[in-house]
Design a protein around this motif. Sequence first.
Motif, PDB file in Angstrom:
ATOM      1  N   LYS A 335       0.827  -1.207   0.000  1.00 55.00           N
ATOM      2  CA  LYS A 335       0.000   0.000   0.000  1.00 55.00           C
ATOM      3  C   LYS A 335       0.860   1.256   0.000  1.00 55.00           C
ATOM      4  O   LYS A 335       0.453   2.306  -0.498  1.00 55.00           O
ATOM      5  CB  LYS A 335      -0.921  -0.010   1.229  1.00 55.00           C
ATOM      6  CG  LYS A 335      -2.047   1.007   1.168  1.00 55.00           C
ATOM      7  CD  LYS A 335      -3.047   0.829   2.304  1.00 55.00           C
ATOM      8  CE  LYS A 335      -4.190   1.823   2.184  1.00 55.00           C
ATOM      9  NZ  LYS A 335      -5.184   1.647   3.274  1.00 55.00           N
ATOM     10  N   ASP A 336       2.075   1.154   0.515  1.00 54.19           N
ATOM     11  CA  ASP A 336       2.958   2.316   0.623  1.00 54.19           C
ATOM     12  C   ASP A 336       3.475   2.817  -0.728  1.00 54.19           C
ATOM     13  O   ASP A 336       3.766   4.006  -0.871  1.00 54.19           O
ATOM     14  CB  ASP A 336       4.157   1.993   1.515  1.00 54.19           C
ATOM     15  CG  ASP A 336       3.759   1.757   2.961  1.00 54.19           C
ATOM     16  OD1 ASP A 336       2.704   2.275   3.383  1.00 54.19           O
ATOM     17  OD2 ASP A 336       4.495   1.039   3.664  1.00 54.19           O
ATOM     18  N   ASN A 337       3.627   1.904  -1.703  1.00 59.60           N
ATOM     19  CA  ASN A 337       4.207   2.312  -2.986  1.00 59.60           C
ATOM     20  C   ASN A 337       3.381   1.900  -4.195  1.00 59.60           C
ATOM     21  O   ASN A 337       3.856   1.966  -5.327  1.00 59.60           O
ATOM     22  CB  ASN A 337       5.631   1.759  -3.120  1.00 59.60           C
ATOM     23  CG  ASN A 337       5.676   0.232  -3.110  1.00 59.60           C
ATOM     24  OD1 ASN A 337       4.654  -0.430  -2.960  1.00 59.60           O
ATOM     25  ND2 ASN A 337       6.865  -0.334  -3.277  1.00 59.60           N
TER      26      ASN A 337
END
Length: 348
Positions: A335-337
């Motif tokens: 989800k971060d990238n």
Amino acid sequence: MSARAARSLFSTAIAGLSVLALVGCTSNTPEAEKNAPATQAVAKGKNDEPGKKVRIGFSAPAADHGWMGAITKATQAEAKKYSDIELIVAEGTNDVNLQISQVETFINQKVDAIVLLPFDGAALTPVATKAMEAGITVVNVDREFDSPFAARTTILGDNYGMGVSAGTYVCQQLKGKTDAVVAEIAGIDSLPLTQDRSKGFKEALADCGLKVSNRVAAKFTVESGEEAAANLLQAAPKIDAIWNHDDDQGVGVMAAIKNSGRKEFFVVGGAGSANVMRDIKSGNSLLRATVIYPSTQGADGVRLARLLVQKKALGDLVEVEVPRTIQLFAPVVSKDNVDQYLPTAFES
């Protein structure tokens, strides 16, 4: 070699190769610059400037899988960005003899280069060698030939690295949980690529004291993924994490998980499909990450073929020749990238 050492090695190597921005020297170097050191000449060039017209033949297997369809689509889209590329695309086929015939046609057409993702690398080796002997630059994509004389350059994904990346991510998520139950849903077990993915996964888990507790194999299809996952869920009453090798078969895997009603584990995908990335982004799915197996290899192959025919280099390397082999990285998408990778993801 331990997975930790392997990660260190391939991360260092990729730092120099994964960029593929392909900015290097041109043949239109002013006379004053010709007398300068080679590294200066490379740094001052612009590879995207139009050069000699390059006719490229492209052949790949049939688009019977989301990833394979994305390979051809991305290749065609990349070629359209360059006014000096003429791309001749053969119809995708899983018939080895027909693909050999397609390459023979490219040879008779006297194309400048052939970008070839063979259905069977060994079977296509002789005709690829024939093309090279005819003075045609061959760029081998994804499935390697048997001979170094069959291609000038080979561009590959990293199957072992996929396993290492997936295993490393699972270790991070289960940190300190030494009794964790990790499951694996592989692809076709007889294929070297599946064996490499499983080996990397096993070795990465071993680095953090975990192991694969339950393993089943599918066939890279939705139906086989659903069947394999259903069998796994019946055999394993407790699971903490699942790595599924392939996001296309993952459609079936997730259907089986939904039917089971179980939610005690998280799932890591493989290859990097758009639907999986959208699920990851939503945060409402058991899918927490996927590991990229780039569907841009054919597109990169076209760019490399153009450089080779126009006698240009990779601008981010000091070396004045395009490398013999380029292996792309297998990053974890979470989800971060996810926003970084979603634009080039393939549709399952």
